[in-house]
Design a protein around this motif. Structure first.
Motif, PDB file in Angstrom:
ATOM      1  N   LEU A  56     -12.673 -30.162 -26.455  1.00 57.11           N
ATOM      2  CA  LEU A  56     -12.994 -30.735 -25.145  1.00 57.11           C
ATOM      3  C   LEU A  56     -13.960 -31.920 -25.233  1.00 57.11           C
ATOM      4  O   LEU A  56     -14.407 -32.432 -24.205  1.00 57.11           O
ATOM      5  CB  LEU A  56     -13.600 -29.645 -24.245  1.00 57.11           C
ATOM      6  N   ASP A  57     -14.270 -32.334 -26.474  1.00 61.02           N
ATOM      7  CA  ASP A  57     -15.152 -33.474 -26.708  1.00 61.02           C
ATOM      8  C   ASP A  57     -16.500 -33.284 -26.012  1.00 61.02           C
ATOM      9  O   ASP A  57     -16.957 -34.117 -25.218  1.00 61.02           O
ATOM     10  CB  ASP A  57     -14.483 -34.767 -26.213  1.00 61.02           C
ATOM     11  N   LEU A  58     -17.155 -32.181 -26.345  1.00 61.95           N
ATOM     12  CA  LEU A  58     -18.445 -31.843 -25.750  1.00 61.95           C
ATOM     13  C   LEU A  58     -19.547 -31.913 -26.800  1.00 61.95           C
ATOM     14  O   LEU A  58     -19.292 -32.123 -27.994  1.00 61.95           O
ATOM     15  CB  LEU A  58     -18.396 -30.430 -25.153  1.00 61.95           C
ATOM     16  N   LYS A  59     -20.773 -31.699 -26.363  1.00 61.25           N
ATOM     17  CA  LYS A  59     -21.919 -31.663 -27.270  1.00 61.25           C
ATOM     18  C   LYS A  59     -22.524 -30.259 -27.229  1.00 61.25           C
ATOM     19  O   LYS A  59     -22.690 -29.674 -26.152  1.00 61.25           O
ATOM     20  CB  LYS A  59     -22.959 -32.704 -26.845  1.00 61.25           C
ATOM     21  N   LEU A  60     -22.836 -29.726 -28.408  1.00 60.61           N
ATOM     22  CA  LEU A  60     -23.394 -28.378 -28.515  1.00 60.61           C
ATOM     23  C   LEU A  60     -24.815 -28.439 -29.043  1.00 60.61           C
ATOM     24  O   LEU A  60     -25.095 -29.065 -30.061  1.00 60.61           O
ATOM     25  CB  LEU A  60     -22.534 -27.523 -29.457  1.00 60.61           C
ATOM     26  N   SER A  61     -25.718 -27.785 -28.336  1.00 60.46           N
ATOM     27  CA  SER A  61     -27.108 -27.694 -28.789  1.00 60.46           C
ATOM     28  C   SER A  61     -27.575 -26.250 -28.587  1.00 60.46           C
ATOM     29  O   SER A  61     -26.860 -25.423 -28.029  1.00 60.46           O
ATOM     30  CB  SER A  61     -28.009 -28.661 -28.012  1.00 60.46           C
ATOM     31  N   LYS A  62     -28.790 -25.981 -29.038  1.00 62.94           N
ATOM     32  CA  LYS A  62     -29.294 -24.616 -28.932  1.00 62.94           C
ATOM     33  C   LYS A  62     -30.759 -24.636 -28.528  1.00 62.94           C
ATOM     34  O   LYS A  62     -31.568 -25.357 -29.106  1.00 62.94           O
ATOM     35  CB  LYS A  62     -29.125 -23.868 -30.256  1.00 62.94           C
ATOM     36  N   THR A  63     -31.081 -23.828 -27.511  1.00 64.75           N
ATOM     37  CA  THR A  63     -32.459 -23.675 -27.054  1.00 64.75           C
ATOM     38  C   THR A  63     -32.822 -22.200 -27.130  1.00 64.75           C
ATOM     39  O   THR A  63     -32.318 -21.387 -26.357  1.00 64.75           O
ATOM     40  CB  THR A  63     -32.623 -24.172 -25.604  1.00 64.75           C
ATOM     41  N   GLY A  64     -33.669 -21.851 -28.096  1.00 64.63           N
ATOM     42  CA  GLY A  64     -34.003 -20.439 -28.298  1.00 64.63           C
ATOM     43  C   GLY A  64     -32.760 -19.680 -28.737  1.00 64.63           C
ATOM     44  O   GLY A  64     -32.120 -20.034 -29.734  1.00 64.63           O
ATOM     45  N   ASN A  65     -32.395 -18.641 -27.980  1.00 70.73           N
ATOM     46  CA  ASN A  65     -31.200 -17.859 -28.297  1.00 70.73           C
ATOM     47  C   ASN A  65     -29.997 -18.271 -27.453  1.00 70.73           C
ATOM     48  O   ASN A  65     -28.984 -17.575 -27.445  1.00 70.73           O
ATOM     49  CB  ASN A  65     -31.482 -16.365 -28.082  1.00 70.73           C
ATOM     50  N   THR A  66     -30.096 -19.390 -26.750  1.00 65.68           N
ATOM     51  CA  THR A  66     -29.027 -19.810 -25.851  1.00 65.68           C
ATOM     52  C   THR A  66     -28.389 -21.112 -26.325  1.00 65.68           C
ATOM     53  O   THR A  66     -29.082 -22.089 -26.631  1.00 65.68           O
ATOM     54  CB  THR A  66     -29.578 -20.019 -24.422  1.00 65.68           C
ATOM     55  N   PHE A  67     -27.045 -21.119 -26.390  1.00 64.24           N
ATOM     56  CA  PHE A  67     -26.314 -22.337 -26.697  1.00 64.24           C
ATOM     57  C   PHE A  67     -26.123 -23.134 -25.404  1.00 64.24           C
ATOM     58  O   PHE A  67     -25.932 -22.554 -24.333  1.00 64.24           O
ATOM     59  CB  PHE A  67     -24.943 -22.013 -27.299  1.00 64.24           C
ATOM     60  N   VAL A  68     -26.161 -24.445 -25.518  1.00 62.87           N
ATOM     61  CA  VAL A  68     -26.002 -25.303 -24.339  1.00 62.87           C
ATOM     62  C   VAL A  68     -24.820 -26.239 -24.563  1.00 62.87           C
ATOM     63  O   VAL A  68     -24.755 -26.938 -25.595  1.00 62.87           O
ATOM     64  CB  VAL A  68     -27.272 -26.123 -24.063  1.00 62.87           C
ATOM     65  N   LEU A  69     -23.866 -26.256 -23.621  1.00 60.52           N
ATOM     66  CA  LEU A  69     -22.734 -27.162 -23.668  1.00 60.52           C
ATOM     67  C   LEU A  69     -22.978 -28.289 -22.687  1.00 60.52           C
ATOM     68  O   LEU A  69     -23.312 -28.053 -21.517  1.00 60.52           O
ATOM     69  CB  LEU A  69     -21.441 -26.424 -23.299  1.00 60.52           C
ATOM     70  N   SER A  70     -22.787 -29.506 -23.147  1.00 61.55           N
ATOM     71  CA  SER A  70     -23.023 -30.665 -22.275  1.00 61.55           C
ATOM     72  C   SER A  70     -22.022 -31.773 -22.594  1.00 61.55           C
ATOM     73  O   SER A  70     -21.339 -31.745 -23.613  1.00 61.55           O
ATOM     74  CB  SER A  70     -24.453 -31.177 -22.464  1.00 61.55           C
ATOM     75  N   GLU A  71     -21.956 -32.754 -21.660  1.00 61.25           N
ATOM     76  CA  GLU A  71     -21.090 -33.909 -21.862  1.00 61.25           C
ATOM     77  C   GLU A  71     -21.689 -34.807 -22.950  1.00 61.25           C
ATOM     78  O   GLU A  71     -22.906 -34.903 -23.087  1.00 61.25           O
ATOM     79  CB  GLU A  71     -20.962 -34.710 -20.560  1.00 61.25           C
ATOM     80  N   LYS A  72     -20.823 -35.505 -23.664  1.00 59.69           N
ATOM     81  CA  LYS A  72     -21.310 -36.459 -24.657  1.00 59.69           C
ATOM     82  C   LYS A  72     -21.785 -37.722 -23.954  1.00 59.69           C
ATOM     83  O   LYS A  72     -21.276 -38.102 -22.926  1.00 59.69           O
ATOM     84  CB  LYS A  72     -20.190 -36.792 -25.652  1.00 59.69           C
ATOM     85  N   ILE A 122     -24.401 -18.592 -23.342  1.00 60.69           N
ATOM     86  CA  ILE A 122     -24.052 -20.014 -23.288  1.00 60.69           C
ATOM     87  C   ILE A 122     -24.374 -20.553 -21.905  1.00 60.69           C
ATOM     88  O   ILE A 122     -24.017 -19.948 -20.894  1.00 60.69           O
ATOM     89  CB  ILE A 122     -22.551 -20.227 -23.591  1.00 60.69           C
ATOM     90  N   LYS A 123     -25.030 -21.683 -21.872  1.00 60.71           N
ATOM     91  CA  LYS A 123     -25.384 -22.328 -20.612  1.00 60.71           C
ATOM     92  C   LYS A 123     -24.632 -23.648 -20.498  1.00 60.71           C
ATOM     93  O   LYS A 123     -24.535 -24.411 -21.463  1.00 60.71           O
ATOM     94  CB  LYS A 123     -26.895 -22.580 -20.559  1.00 60.71           C
ATOM     95  N   LEU A 124     -24.068 -23.914 -19.315  1.00 66.01           N
ATOM     96  CA  LEU A 124     -23.393 -25.182 -19.054  1.00 66.01           C
ATOM     97  C   LEU A 124     -24.383 -26.149 -18.429  1.00 66.01           C
ATOM     98  O   LEU A 124     -25.117 -25.783 -17.504  1.00 66.01           O
ATOM     99  CB  LEU A 124     -22.197 -24.970 -18.130  1.00 66.01           C
ATOM    100  N   GLN A 125     -24.391 -27.388 -18.910  1.00 64.47           N
ATOM    101  CA  GLN A 125     -25.394 -28.346 -18.458  1.00 64.47           C
ATOM    102  C   GLN A 125     -25.240 -28.698 -16.977  1.00 64.47           C
ATOM    103  O   GLN A 125     -26.228 -28.921 -16.275  1.00 64.47           O
ATOM    104  CB  GLN A 125     -25.306 -29.624 -19.291  1.00 64.47           C
ATOM    105  N   ASN A 126     -23.994 -28.723 -16.473  1.00 62.63           N
ATOM    106  CA  ASN A 126     -23.775 -29.035 -15.061  1.00 62.63           C
ATOM    107  C   ASN A 126     -22.555 -28.292 -14.531  1.00 62.63           C
ATOM    108  O   ASN A 126     -21.756 -27.724 -15.292  1.00 62.63           O
ATOM    109  CB  ASN A 126     -23.621 -30.550 -14.849  1.00 62.63           C
ATOM    110  N   ASP A 127     -22.403 -28.273 -13.214  1.00 62.77           N
ATOM    111  CA  ASP A 127     -21.333 -27.527 -12.558  1.00 62.77           C
ATOM    112  C   ASP A 127     -19.946 -28.092 -12.844  1.00 62.77           C
ATOM    113  O   ASP A 127     -18.956 -27.364 -12.826  1.00 62.77           O
ATOM    114  CB  ASP A 127     -21.563 -27.480 -11.041  1.00 62.77           C
ATOM    115  N   SER A 128     -19.857 -29.389 -13.078  1.00 62.99           N
ATOM    116  CA  SER A 128     -18.543 -29.997 -13.328  1.00 62.99           C
ATOM    117  C   SER A 128     -17.913 -29.462 -14.608  1.00 62.99           C
ATOM    118  O   SER A 128     -16.689 -29.350 -14.723  1.00 62.99           O
ATOM    119  CB  SER A 128     -18.669 -31.518 -13.405  1.00 62.99           C
TER     120      SER A 128
END
Length: 331
Positions: free
Chosen positions: A315-331, A283-289
Protein backbone atom coordinates in the motif's frame (compact mmCIF):
# COMPACT_ATOMS: atom_id res chain seq x y z
CA UNK A 1 -0.67 -52.07 50.15
CA UNK A 2 -2.66 -49.48 48.17
CA UNK A 3 -4.88 -47.16 50.18
CA UNK A 4 -8.63 -47.73 49.70
CA UNK A 5 -10.54 -44.46 49.61
CA UNK A 6 -14.09 -44.16 48.36
CA UNK A 7 -16.79 -41.53 48.13
CA UNK A 8 -18.25 -42.29 51.57
CA UNK A 9 -14.88 -42.03 53.32
CA UNK A 10 -14.22 -38.64 51.73
CA UNK A 11 -17.72 -37.38 52.58
CA UNK A 12 -17.08 -38.28 56.25
CA UNK A 13 -13.71 -36.54 56.03
CA UNK A 14 -15.24 -33.35 54.55
CA UNK A 15 -17.70 -33.38 57.46
CA UNK A 16 -14.84 -33.67 59.96
CA UNK A 17 -15.75 -37.24 61.00
CA UNK A 18 -12.80 -39.22 59.58
CA UNK A 19 -10.69 -41.36 61.90
CA UNK A 20 -6.88 -41.08 62.17
CA UNK A 21 -6.53 -44.28 60.08
CA UNK A 22 -8.82 -42.87 57.39
CA UNK A 23 -6.83 -39.63 57.36
CA UNK A 24 -3.62 -41.57 56.80
CA UNK A 25 -5.26 -43.54 53.96
CA UNK A 26 -6.42 -40.30 52.31
CA UNK A 27 -2.91 -38.90 52.65
CA UNK A 28 -1.45 -41.82 50.70
CA UNK A 29 -4.30 -41.83 48.20
CA UNK A 30 -3.88 -38.12 47.40
CA UNK A 31 -0.30 -38.65 46.23
CA UNK A 32 -1.64 -39.89 42.87
CA UNK A 33 -2.69 -37.05 40.47
CA UNK A 34 -5.70 -39.01 39.16
CA UNK A 35 -7.03 -39.33 42.69
CA UNK A 36 -6.71 -35.57 43.22
CA UNK A 37 -9.15 -34.93 40.35
CA UNK A 38 -11.60 -37.44 41.85
CA UNK A 39 -11.12 -35.69 45.20
CA UNK A 40 -12.24 -32.39 43.61
CA UNK A 41 -15.25 -34.02 41.93
CA UNK A 42 -16.52 -35.50 45.22
CA UNK A 43 -15.72 -32.23 46.99
CA UNK A 44 -17.96 -30.38 44.53
CA UNK A 45 -20.75 -32.88 45.13
CA UNK A 46 -20.37 -32.60 48.91
CA UNK A 47 -20.32 -28.80 48.82
CA UNK A 48 -23.51 -28.78 46.76
CA UNK A 49 -25.21 -30.53 49.66
CA UNK A 50 -23.36 -28.56 52.36
CA UNK A 51 -22.80 -24.92 51.19
CA UNK A 52 -19.82 -23.26 52.82
CA UNK A 53 -18.98 -19.67 53.73
CA UNK A 54 -17.42 -17.89 50.75
CA UNK A 55 -14.12 -16.18 51.71
CA UNK A 56 -11.47 -14.69 49.43
CA UNK A 57 -11.18 -17.25 46.64
CA UNK A 58 -7.87 -16.00 45.32
CA UNK A 59 -6.31 -16.14 48.81
CA UNK A 60 -7.51 -19.72 49.34
CA UNK A 61 -6.23 -20.81 45.92
CA UNK A 62 -2.86 -19.21 46.64
CA UNK A 63 -2.68 -21.10 49.95
CA UNK A 64 -3.62 -24.29 48.15
CA UNK A 65 -0.87 -23.89 45.52
CA UNK A 66 1.75 -23.17 48.17
CA UNK A 67 0.77 -26.29 50.08
CA UNK A 68 0.91 -28.47 46.94
CA UNK A 69 4.38 -27.17 46.08
CA UNK A 70 5.78 -28.29 49.46
CA UNK A 71 7.46 -31.70 49.37
CA UNK A 72 7.39 -34.39 52.00
CA UNK A 73 11.13 -33.80 52.42
CA UNK A 74 10.41 -30.23 53.49
CA UNK A 75 8.18 -31.55 56.21
CA UNK A 76 10.63 -34.25 57.31
CA UNK A 77 13.45 -31.75 57.80
CA UNK A 78 11.38 -29.69 60.20
CA UNK A 79 11.08 -32.42 62.86
CA UNK A 80 13.04 -35.44 64.02
CA UNK A 81 10.43 -37.48 65.80
CA UNK A 82 8.50 -39.99 63.66
CA UNK A 83 5.20 -39.22 65.36
CA UNK A 84 5.64 -35.52 64.73
CA UNK A 85 6.57 -36.28 61.10
CA UNK A 86 3.27 -38.07 60.53
CA UNK A 87 1.43 -35.32 62.32
CA UNK A 88 3.01 -32.67 60.09
CA UNK A 89 2.31 -34.68 56.92
CA UNK A 90 -1.31 -35.02 57.93
CA UNK A 91 -1.42 -31.33 58.78
CA UNK A 92 -0.35 -30.68 55.18
CA UNK A 93 -3.21 -32.80 53.81
CA UNK A 94 -5.67 -31.24 56.27
CA UNK A 95 -4.68 -27.76 55.12
CA UNK A 96 -5.23 -28.83 51.50
CA UNK A 97 -8.71 -30.07 52.35
CA UNK A 98 -9.47 -26.97 54.40
CA UNK A 99 -8.34 -24.68 51.58
CA UNK A 100 -10.55 -26.57 49.13
CA UNK A 101 -13.56 -26.55 51.44
CA UNK A 102 -13.32 -22.78 51.85
CA UNK A 103 -13.83 -22.26 48.11
CA UNK A 104 -17.49 -21.68 47.29
CA UNK A 105 -19.37 -23.16 44.35
CA UNK A 106 -20.39 -19.57 43.59
CA UNK A 107 -16.88 -18.80 42.35
CA UNK A 108 -16.62 -19.03 38.57
CA UNK A 109 -12.86 -19.46 38.82
CA UNK A 110 -13.30 -22.52 41.01
CA UNK A 111 -15.92 -24.01 38.68
CA UNK A 112 -13.79 -23.39 35.60
CA UNK A 113 -10.68 -24.84 37.18
CA UNK A 114 -12.25 -28.08 38.33
CA UNK A 115 -15.30 -28.62 36.12
CA UNK A 116 -13.80 -27.87 32.70
CA UNK A 117 -10.89 -29.07 30.62
CA UNK A 118 -9.62 -25.78 29.21
CA UNK A 119 -7.68 -25.60 25.93
CA UNK A 120 -5.93 -22.30 25.19
CA UNK A 121 -3.76 -21.06 22.34
CA UNK A 122 -1.31 -18.18 22.48
CA UNK A 123 -0.75 -15.53 19.83
CA UNK A 124 0.35 -17.16 16.56
CA UNK A 125 -0.41 -20.70 17.82
CA UNK A 126 -2.83 -23.21 16.23
CA UNK A 127 -3.86 -26.35 18.11
CA UNK A 128 -5.78 -29.46 17.03
CA UNK A 129 -7.94 -31.18 19.67
CA UNK A 130 -9.93 -34.43 19.61
CA UNK A 131 -12.86 -34.51 22.02
CA UNK A 132 -14.11 -37.62 23.81
CA UNK A 133 -16.90 -38.13 21.24
CA UNK A 134 -14.44 -38.08 18.33
CA UNK A 135 -15.20 -34.49 17.30
CA UNK A 136 -12.14 -32.69 15.93
CA UNK A 137 -11.55 -29.04 16.83
CA UNK A 138 -8.87 -26.81 15.34
CA UNK A 139 -8.34 -23.82 17.61
CA UNK A 140 -6.96 -20.65 16.07
CA UNK A 141 -4.56 -18.24 17.77
CA UNK A 142 -5.54 -16.44 20.99
CA UNK A 143 -8.58 -18.65 21.55
CA UNK A 144 -10.04 -20.69 24.40
CA UNK A 145 -12.23 -23.81 24.36
CA UNK A 146 -13.87 -25.11 27.54
CA UNK A 147 -15.07 -28.73 27.62
CA UNK A 148 -16.88 -30.19 30.67
CA UNK A 149 -14.71 -32.72 32.50
CA UNK A 150 -17.74 -34.68 33.66
CA UNK A 151 -20.87 -35.66 31.73
CA UNK A 152 -19.82 -34.55 28.24
CA UNK A 153 -21.69 -36.77 25.79
CA UNK A 154 -23.92 -38.31 28.47
CA UNK A 155 -26.98 -36.08 28.07
CA UNK A 156 -25.63 -33.40 25.77
CA UNK A 157 -22.47 -32.14 24.12
CA UNK A 158 -21.84 -28.51 25.00
CA UNK A 159 -18.59 -26.59 24.71
CA UNK A 160 -17.76 -22.91 25.22
CA UNK A 161 -15.65 -20.95 22.74
CA UNK A 162 -13.93 -17.61 22.99
CA UNK A 163 -11.99 -16.77 19.85
CA UNK A 164 -12.04 -18.80 16.64
CA UNK A 165 -12.22 -22.52 15.83
CA UNK A 166 -13.21 -25.02 13.15
CA UNK A 167 -15.37 -27.98 14.24
CA UNK A 168 -15.77 -31.33 12.51
CA UNK A 169 -18.55 -32.86 14.62
CA UNK A 170 -19.02 -36.60 15.00
CA UNK A 171 -22.55 -37.91 14.59
CA UNK A 172 -23.89 -40.04 17.47
CA UNK A 173 -26.32 -43.01 17.16
CA UNK A 174 -28.90 -41.15 19.26
CA UNK A 175 -28.60 -37.96 17.15
CA UNK A 176 -27.27 -36.01 20.11
CA UNK A 177 -26.92 -32.29 19.48
CA UNK A 178 -23.56 -30.56 19.63
CA UNK A 179 -23.74 -26.97 20.93
CA UNK A 180 -21.06 -24.30 20.76
CA UNK A 181 -21.82 -21.59 23.32
CA UNK A 182 -20.29 -18.11 23.34
CA UNK A 183 -20.30 -15.07 25.62
CA UNK A 184 -21.94 -12.97 22.92
CA UNK A 185 -25.51 -14.21 23.42
CA UNK A 186 -25.41 -16.56 20.46
CA UNK A 187 -25.04 -20.34 20.30
CA UNK A 188 -24.46 -22.72 17.39
CA UNK A 189 -26.62 -25.87 17.57
CA UNK A 190 -25.58 -28.64 15.19
CA UNK A 191 -25.95 -32.26 14.11
CA UNK A 192 -22.93 -33.99 12.46
CA UNK A 193 -21.37 -31.19 10.44
CA UNK A 194 -18.31 -29.09 9.62
CA UNK A 195 -18.27 -25.38 10.36
CA UNK A 196 -16.17 -22.53 11.74
CA UNK A 197 -17.07 -20.10 14.52
CA UNK A 198 -15.51 -16.70 15.13
CA UNK A 199 -16.50 -14.92 18.36
CA UNK A 200 -14.56 -11.91 19.60
CA UNK A 201 -15.32 -8.46 21.00
CA UNK A 202 -15.70 -6.80 17.60
CA UNK A 203 -18.28 -9.26 16.29
CA UNK A 204 -18.89 -12.86 15.27
CA UNK A 205 -19.35 -15.03 12.22
CA UNK A 206 -20.21 -18.62 11.35
CA UNK A 207 -19.32 -20.38 8.09
CA UNK A 208 -21.04 -23.70 7.32
CA UNK A 209 -19.19 -26.18 5.11
CA UNK A 210 -21.21 -29.39 5.55
CA UNK A 211 -24.42 -30.45 7.25
CA UNK A 212 -26.84 -28.19 9.08
CA UNK A 213 -26.61 -25.69 11.92
CA UNK A 214 -29.03 -23.45 13.75
CA UNK A 215 -27.91 -20.17 15.24
CA UNK A 216 -29.72 -19.12 18.39
CA UNK A 217 -29.02 -15.52 19.29
CA UNK A 218 -30.40 -12.50 21.10
CA UNK A 219 -30.85 -9.12 19.44
CA UNK A 220 -32.28 -6.16 21.35
CA UNK A 221 -33.34 -8.54 24.16
CA UNK A 222 -35.36 -10.59 21.65
CA UNK A 223 -34.47 -14.26 21.15
CA UNK A 224 -34.09 -15.21 17.50
CA UNK A 225 -32.79 -18.11 15.44
CA UNK A 226 -31.66 -18.78 11.90
CA UNK A 227 -30.93 -22.05 10.08
CA UNK A 228 -27.89 -22.16 7.82
CA UNK A 229 -27.22 -24.15 4.67
CA UNK A 230 -23.81 -25.37 3.40
CA UNK A 231 -21.82 -22.59 1.80
CA UNK A 232 -23.45 -19.82 3.79
CA UNK A 233 -21.73 -17.18 5.91
CA UNK A 234 -23.55 -15.40 8.73
CA UNK A 235 -22.05 -12.33 10.41
CA UNK A 236 -23.18 -10.78 13.69
CA UNK A 237 -22.12 -7.26 14.63
CA UNK A 238 -21.59 -6.06 18.21
CA UNK A 239 -25.39 -5.67 18.57
CA UNK A 240 -25.97 -9.20 17.18
CA UNK A 241 -27.58 -7.85 14.03
CA UNK A 242 -27.37 -10.64 11.43
CA UNK A 243 -26.05 -10.36 7.89
CA UNK A 244 -26.17 -13.45 5.66
CA UNK A 245 -23.83 -13.96 2.69
CA UNK A 246 -22.23 -16.67 0.58
CA UNK A 247 -18.89 -17.96 1.81
CA UNK A 248 -16.20 -17.53 -0.85
CA UNK A 249 -13.95 -20.20 0.63
CA UNK A 250 -13.72 -22.70 3.47
CA UNK A 251 -10.07 -23.40 4.16
CA UNK A 252 -9.37 -21.64 7.48
CA UNK A 253 -7.43 -24.59 8.93
CA UNK A 254 -5.09 -24.71 5.93
CA UNK A 255 -4.61 -20.95 6.12
CA UNK A 256 -3.90 -20.99 9.88
CA UNK A 257 -1.41 -23.84 9.62
CA UNK A 258 0.42 -22.09 6.79
CA UNK A 259 0.63 -18.81 8.74
CA UNK A 260 -1.56 -17.23 6.11
CA UNK A 261 -4.29 -14.61 6.45
CA UNK A 262 -7.05 -14.13 3.86
CA UNK A 263 -8.46 -10.66 3.29
CA UNK A 264 -11.62 -9.95 1.30
CA UNK A 265 -12.02 -6.18 0.95
CA UNK A 266 -10.72 -5.82 4.50
CA UNK A 267 -10.17 -2.19 5.50
CA UNK A 268 -7.05 -1.20 7.41
CA UNK A 269 -8.94 -0.53 10.63
CA UNK A 270 -10.23 -4.12 10.63
CA UNK A 271 -6.71 -5.26 9.70
CA UNK A 272 -5.38 -3.67 12.92
CA UNK A 273 -7.98 -5.61 14.92
CA UNK A 274 -7.07 -8.89 13.20
CA UNK A 275 -3.39 -8.34 13.95
CA UNK A 276 -4.09 -7.73 17.63
CA UNK A 277 -6.36 -10.80 17.87
CA UNK A 278 -3.94 -13.18 16.16
CA UNK A 279 -0.53 -11.81 17.10
CA UNK A 280 -1.13 -9.52 20.09
CA UNK A 281 0.33 -6.61 18.11
CA UNK A 282 -1.04 -3.09 18.58
CA UNK A 283 -1.20 -0.92 15.44
CA UNK A 284 -2.21 2.72 15.25
CA UNK A 285 -3.30 4.48 12.05
CA UNK A 286 -1.97 8.01 11.67
CA UNK A 287 -5.26 9.37 10.26
CA UNK A 288 -8.85 8.32 9.52
CA UNK A 289 -8.37 8.24 5.75
CA UNK A 290 -5.97 5.31 6.13
CA UNK A 291 -8.70 3.27 7.83
CA UNK A 292 -10.72 3.19 4.58
CA UNK A 293 -7.97 1.64 2.46
CA UNK A 294 -8.57 -2.04 1.79
CA UNK A 295 -6.69 -5.31 1.46
CA UNK A 296 -7.62 -8.15 -0.89
CA UNK A 297 -5.93 -11.54 -1.22
CA UNK A 298 -4.00 -14.13 0.73
CA UNK A 299 -0.84 -13.20 2.61
CA UNK A 300 1.64 -15.59 4.18
CA UNK A 301 4.04 -14.54 6.93
CA UNK A 302 5.98 -16.23 9.72
CA UNK A 303 5.34 -13.41 12.18
CA UNK A 304 3.51 -10.12 12.64
CA UNK A 305 6.36 -7.86 11.49
CA UNK A 306 6.79 -9.81 8.26
CA UNK A 307 3.10 -9.40 7.45
CA UNK A 308 3.20 -5.71 8.41
CA UNK A 309 6.14 -5.08 6.09
CA UNK A 310 4.27 -6.82 3.25
CA UNK A 311 1.22 -4.59 3.74
CA UNK A 312 3.39 -1.47 4.01
CA UNK A 313 5.10 -2.28 0.71
CA UNK A 314 1.84 -3.20 -1.01
CA UNK A 315 0.00 0.00 0.00
CA UNK A 316 3.10 2.23 -0.17
CA UNK A 317 2.93 3.25 3.48
CA UNK A 318 5.47 4.13 6.17
CA UNK A 319 5.95 1.96 9.26
CA UNK A 320 7.33 3.24 12.55
CA UNK A 321 7.20 2.13 16.16
CA UNK A 322 6.44 4.03 19.36
CA UNK A 323 6.96 1.93 22.48
CA UNK A 324 5.02 -1.30 21.92
CA UNK A 325 2.78 0.19 19.21
CA UNK A 326 3.38 0.14 15.46
CA UNK A 327 2.26 3.24 13.55
CA UNK A 328 1.11 3.21 9.91
CA UNK A 329 1.24 6.50 8.06
CA UNK A 330 1.29 7.99 4.57
CA UNK A 331 4.66 8.48 2.91
Amino acid sequence: MESVVNRQILFEHFAGKSSPLQKQSIEEWLKKPNNQELFYLWLLEWETQHPQYNPSVEKRLQDFRQIMEQTDQDVLTLVGDETEQKSNIWLKVSRIAAACLMISLGSWYFKDHFQYQIYETTFGQVDKIQLADGTMVTLNANSTLKVPRFGFGTKNREVELSGEAVFSVTHTPDNQKFIVKTKRNFDVVVLGTEFSVFSRDRGAKVILNKGKVRLEYQENQVKKEITMRPGELVKLDISNHVQKDTAKTFDPIIAWQQNRLIFEDTNLFEFTQIMEENYGVKIKLQNDSLAKRTLVGSYKAQNAEELLNTVVELLDLKLSKTGNTFVLSEK
